[in-house]
Design a protein around this motif. Sequence first.
Motif, PDB file in Angstrom:
ATOM      1  N   GLU A   3      -2.893 -10.782  -0.222  1.00 60.84           N
ATOM      2  CA  GLU A   3      -1.502 -11.206  -0.106  1.00 60.84           C
ATOM      3  C   GLU A   3      -0.561 -10.176  -0.727  1.00 60.84           C
ATOM      4  O   GLU A   3       0.532  -9.912  -0.216  1.00 60.84           O
ATOM      5  CB  GLU A   3      -1.323 -12.558  -0.791  1.00 60.84           C
ATOM      6  CG  GLU A   3       0.060 -13.166  -0.614  1.00 60.84           C
ATOM      7  CD  GLU A   3       0.354 -13.538   0.836  1.00 60.84           C
ATOM      8  OE1 GLU A   3       1.531 -13.511   1.221  1.00 60.84           O
ATOM      9  OE2 GLU A   3      -0.611 -13.822   1.583  1.00 60.84           O
ATOM     10  N   ARG A   4      -1.003  -9.563  -1.845  1.00 60.80           N
ATOM     11  CA  ARG A   4      -0.174  -8.575  -2.540  1.00 60.80           C
ATOM     12  C   ARG A   4      -0.178  -7.217  -1.822  1.00 60.80           C
ATOM     13  O   ARG A   4       0.663  -6.365  -2.110  1.00 60.80           O
ATOM     14  CB  ARG A   4      -0.678  -8.396  -3.980  1.00 60.80           C
ATOM     15  CG  ARG A   4      -0.564  -9.656  -4.825  1.00 60.80           C
ATOM     16  CD  ARG A   4      -1.377  -9.520  -6.107  1.00 60.80           C
ATOM     17  NE  ARG A   4      -0.957  -8.359  -6.890  1.00 60.80           N
ATOM     18  CZ  ARG A   4      -1.641  -7.887  -7.949  1.00 60.80           C
ATOM     19  NH1 ARG A   4      -2.774  -8.490  -8.317  1.00 60.80           N
ATOM     20  NH2 ARG A   4      -1.199  -6.847  -8.609  1.00 60.80           N
ATOM     21  N   MET A   5      -1.135  -7.032  -0.950  1.00 62.93           N
ATOM     22  CA  MET A   5      -1.267  -5.723  -0.297  1.00 62.93           C
ATOM     23  C   MET A   5      -0.892  -5.781   1.179  1.00 62.93           C
ATOM     24  O   MET A   5      -1.416  -5.015   1.985  1.00 62.93           O
ATOM     25  CB  MET A   5      -2.697  -5.196  -0.460  1.00 62.93           C
ATOM     26  CG  MET A   5      -3.035  -4.836  -1.889  1.00 62.93           C
ATOM     27  SD  MET A   5      -4.649  -4.025  -2.067  1.00 62.93           S
ATOM     28  CE  MET A   5      -5.745  -5.385  -1.725  1.00 62.93           C
ATOM     29  N   LYS A   6      -0.026  -6.683   1.539  1.00 64.21           N
ATOM     30  CA  LYS A   6       0.414  -6.765   2.928  1.00 64.21           C
ATOM     31  C   LYS A   6       1.084  -5.448   3.342  1.00 64.21           C
ATOM     32  O   LYS A   6       1.834  -4.858   2.580  1.00 64.21           O
ATOM     33  CB  LYS A   6       1.406  -7.918   3.094  1.00 64.21           C
ATOM     34  CG  LYS A   6       0.717  -9.277   3.229  1.00 64.21           C
ATOM     35  CD  LYS A   6       1.725 -10.357   3.574  1.00 64.21           C
ATOM     36  CE  LYS A   6       1.011 -11.670   3.830  1.00 64.21           C
ATOM     37  NZ  LYS A   6       1.961 -12.757   4.146  1.00 64.21           N
ATOM     38  N   GLY A   7       0.805  -5.042   4.558  1.00 59.31           N
ATOM     39  CA  GLY A   7       1.374  -3.786   5.050  1.00 59.31           C
ATOM     40  C   GLY A   7       0.492  -2.587   4.791  1.00 59.31           C
ATOM     41  O   GLY A   7       0.783  -1.494   5.260  1.00 59.31           O
ATOM     42  N   LYS A   8      -0.591  -2.772   4.021  1.00 56.00           N
ATOM     43  CA  LYS A   8      -1.521  -1.675   3.752  1.00 56.00           C
ATOM     44  C   LYS A   8      -2.667  -1.737   4.769  1.00 56.00           C
ATOM     45  O   LYS A   8      -3.379  -2.739   4.848  1.00 56.00           O
ATOM     46  CB  LYS A   8      -2.083  -1.769   2.331  1.00 56.00           C
ATOM     47  CG  LYS A   8      -1.007  -1.754   1.245  1.00 56.00           C
ATOM     48  CD  LYS A   8      -0.192  -0.476   1.275  1.00 56.00           C
ATOM     49  CE  LYS A   8       0.853  -0.443   0.169  1.00 56.00           C
ATOM     50  NZ  LYS A   8       1.708   0.754   0.237  1.00 56.00           N
ATOM     51  N   SER A   9      -2.824  -0.697   5.537  1.00 57.28           N
ATOM     52  CA  SER A   9      -3.852  -0.698   6.592  1.00 57.28           C
ATOM     53  C   SER A   9      -5.151  -0.030   6.165  1.00 57.28           C
ATOM     54  O   SER A   9      -6.144  -0.106   6.877  1.00 57.28           O
ATOM     55  CB  SER A   9      -3.315   0.001   7.846  1.00 57.28           C
ATOM     56  OG  SER A   9      -2.911   1.324   7.536  1.00 57.28           O
ATOM     57  N   TRP A  10      -5.127   0.655   5.001  1.00 60.96           N
ATOM     58  CA  TRP A  10      -6.359   1.332   4.547  1.00 60.96           C
ATOM     59  C   TRP A  10      -6.465   1.124   3.046  1.00 60.96           C
ATOM     60  O   TRP A  10      -5.679   1.666   2.267  1.00 60.96           O
ATOM     61  CB  TRP A  10      -6.301   2.817   4.881  1.00 60.96           C
ATOM     62  CG  TRP A  10      -7.659   3.440   5.058  1.00 60.96           C
ATOM     63  CD1 TRP A  10      -8.507   3.289   6.100  1.00 60.96           C
ATOM     64  CD2 TRP A  10      -8.314   4.347   4.148  1.00 60.96           C
ATOM     65  NE1 TRP A  10      -9.653   4.033   5.920  1.00 60.96           N
ATOM     66  CE2 TRP A  10      -9.551   4.694   4.725  1.00 60.96           C
ATOM     67  CE3 TRP A  10      -7.970   4.892   2.915  1.00 60.96           C
ATOM     68  CZ2 TRP A  10     -10.450   5.560   4.114  1.00 60.96           C
ATOM     69  CZ3 TRP A  10      -8.861   5.759   2.308  1.00 60.96           C
ATOM     70  CH2 TRP A  10     -10.095   6.079   2.897  1.00 60.96           C
ATOM     71  N   ILE A  11      -7.427   0.307   2.629  1.00 60.18           N
ATOM     72  CA  ILE A  11      -7.624  -0.041   1.224  1.00 60.18           C
ATOM     73  C   ILE A  11      -8.989   0.468   0.791  1.00 60.18           C
ATOM     74  O   ILE A  11      -9.996   0.193   1.449  1.00 60.18           O
ATOM     75  CB  ILE A  11      -7.544  -1.571   1.027  1.00 60.18           C
ATOM     76  CG1 ILE A  11      -6.174  -2.085   1.503  1.00 60.18           C
ATOM     77  CG2 ILE A  11      -7.796  -1.948  -0.423  1.00 60.18           C
ATOM     78  CD1 ILE A  11      -6.110  -3.591   1.639  1.00 60.18           C
ATOM     79  N   ILE A  12      -9.027   1.199  -0.291  1.00 65.04           N
ATOM     80  CA  ILE A  12     -10.289   1.747  -0.777  1.00 65.04           C
ATOM     81  C   ILE A  12     -10.555   1.206  -2.176  1.00 65.04           C
ATOM     82  O   ILE A  12      -9.685   1.244  -3.053  1.00 65.04           O
ATOM     83  CB  ILE A  12     -10.289   3.294  -0.747  1.00 65.04           C
ATOM     84  CG1 ILE A  12     -11.639   3.832  -1.194  1.00 65.04           C
ATOM     85  CG2 ILE A  12      -9.146   3.877  -1.551  1.00 65.04           C
ATOM     86  CD1 ILE A  12     -11.845   5.294  -0.875  1.00 65.04           C
ATOM     87  N   ILE A  13     -11.765   0.677  -2.369  1.00 65.24           N
ATOM     88  CA  ILE A  13     -12.128   0.009  -3.614  1.00 65.24           C
ATOM     89  C   ILE A  13     -13.121   0.861  -4.393  1.00 65.24           C
ATOM     90  O   ILE A  13     -14.180   1.243  -3.872  1.00 65.24           O
ATOM     91  CB  ILE A  13     -12.760  -1.373  -3.337  1.00 65.24           C
ATOM     92  CG1 ILE A  13     -11.797  -2.237  -2.505  1.00 65.24           C
ATOM     93  CG2 ILE A  13     -13.119  -2.075  -4.632  1.00 65.24           C
ATOM     94  CD1 ILE A  13     -12.391  -3.565  -2.093  1.00 65.24           C
TER      95      ILE A  13
END
Length: 740
Positions: A254-264
């Motif tokens: 929910e906090r990362m809306k608009g992010k299409s590439w997330i790296i953990i």
Amino acid sequence: MSVMRFVGVNSREAMRQVRAALGDEALILANRHTEQGVEILAMAESAATDSDAGIAESTPRPAEPSRPAPAAPAMPASPDPAQAFEAMSARLLEEMRDMRALLTRERSQPESLGTLGEQLVQTLLEAGFGPALAEEVVSALPEELAVTAVLDERALAWLARQLAKRLSGLDDEAAFMDRTGIVALIGPTGVGKTTTTAKLAARYVMRHGTRPVALVTTDSFRIGAHEQLRIYSRLLDVPMYALNADQPVSDLLERMKGKSWIIIDTVGMSQRDHRVIEQVSHLHGGDSPVRLVLLLNAASQPETLEEVVVRYRQAAQAAGGELRDCIITKQDEAGRLAPVLDIVMRHGLRLLFVSHGQRVPEDMALAEPGALIEQALADRAPLARPVARQAVEPAMRNAGNLMGQGRRLATVLQALRQRLPGFDRLEEVWNLLGLPLSIQQQRLERLLEDYPRSGQVRGMMWSERRRVPGESWSMPDVALSPEGTWLALPLLQHRQVAGQQARLQAALERHVPGMHLLNGMPDGEAGDWLERQASSWCSQVRGSQRVEHAGERRTLASLEGVGEGVGDLRCRFRGAPGRLSLSTLPVNVTFKGSRRDQESFSAWAWLGEVRDEESGKLLGKRYWIAPARLGGEPKPLLLTLLQGDVLPQLARRAWQRLDPAELGELRADLRLLMASGLATVAAHLDLAEDEVAMDLRAELLGLGGGRRRRRDVALLESLVQLFMVRDTIRHLGLGERETG
């Protein structure tokens, strides 16, 4: 028991001399490489038996009781049997000493004594690859290389190709970077996850900017772990989020809306830590799928790397996911690259990148299989002592396990799809096996209605319109690709329109260019149509075919020796190498039943003799007719027709192997498509001379247990085995790994 010595420029030539002198049953006592070529010591198999018989005949028999007898003329004294026996024994002893001396001389040169396979295994072990992979690779050594027994540049190039094709990578960086979603880097403590996270993020920012990307860390255990990644996030100008190790990823979405590439960047855990499964489960606990990427330390021990891959893959499977991708880290700290590549290849992982330093993002590169294999083979260290073949035999047996078979199967299937147009359709036909007959019919109709596709076909090789001897079916027709190879899936005769001219016209309407290879002369209607279309065509005919030459009407067989010789062509005939000697002469031919009132047309008759390449023995004669307008162009067409002779025989053998009693319910037309398709693929691989085909042959023959008969037949049996093993693996739920 005379031992004979033969020297040839290569193994084939030396063996030819052995067979010529001693026959096919000769006993090979030893072989070695010399400056003159290959030296073979051999003797006739019957020699030892003859020697034993000679000794027995020389042994004195007990004296018979004396009895009266008529006087006889004096005979010359016979040689003493004891002396004859001693002389023979001395001769045998001398020959045995010679043999022992020669064999001892060869043993003193172990490198020349060892087979090429043993030398290649030694090379792989010296580079750091494990015995299991080494034996798996070398078990597919092509016979074209094995006969030389020399570890030369060609053999090493083959070895590098085999390793490179087992190392899966990305075609380009876009295949990874342009895919949206969540990527999680996992692996043991200290493997370099945080630095690699920064490198990947930097490469992504360089391609797509800062707006779509976000960094996430779950490492709350190491002091300063958050701060290290935060520094990178500031430098890259991308946001960073912290997530507890026991929190699902969905808590942050929910906090990362608009992010299409997330790296953990995950917390590092030993592969032996039971919390590994929990960690991976939390990554998969959210609604969004997470791509797992395992990091492997190139400087770790092979045993440790093996354990890391096994445990993390088990954790991914337990969490309902799958681990397919990996990145190699700390390449600059590793003494050799082969051990980590061995792990990646044996477990079928896809290698994305290789990291070789601390600089972000410079010290990371897209994995290039060929370059990595070249580097691995260059970093070889001599072993303390050569590894005896017996020491690696257990590994060779283990190479045949399910994982090894599945990996090799996937490689071979992919190579066949890339090489042979129509092979994917043959696979689809095979997939209908086991379905109810009514469903088989429905799906087969849909599968064949658009086959072959426009642009996929250059011409047609039309089979004879009569049953294959001993069977109730006719050989299907075979389409030719633009490159001149046979399409893997033939065309059933009974699905085509009746009448030769109608079939030719229908093929043209299906966007098949006008090249037609025929068995037998076209009938009058078809012949007239071919001439009106000015098509490229060629017919393989019998020697009894009558033509007009020099004002006389004669059979082609009677014209042997009249035509002009035009040289030889290399070919394969009935599964063996041969040479086709060609001659040609101008003739006039009349189409039977032609509407042109028996008007003849100008053509060239081609007469050929096929001889064994090695012995020169005549194997067969063939005759062809082609329009005069083609000139010398028909040579490739003649060869295609000649080598197509084998297709009905191979299809018949495959038909018998595909027994419905063993495979389950099977429609006759489906069975025929499977059989003729396997025959076409086997014949193509037997005929092709390029290195890719050589490698494929060796892989297939290795899967099928090796070659014990004619090569084309052995390839056919191996293809049947390939599909059956494929089905077995799919039934075990591992089918998706074939295309991973």
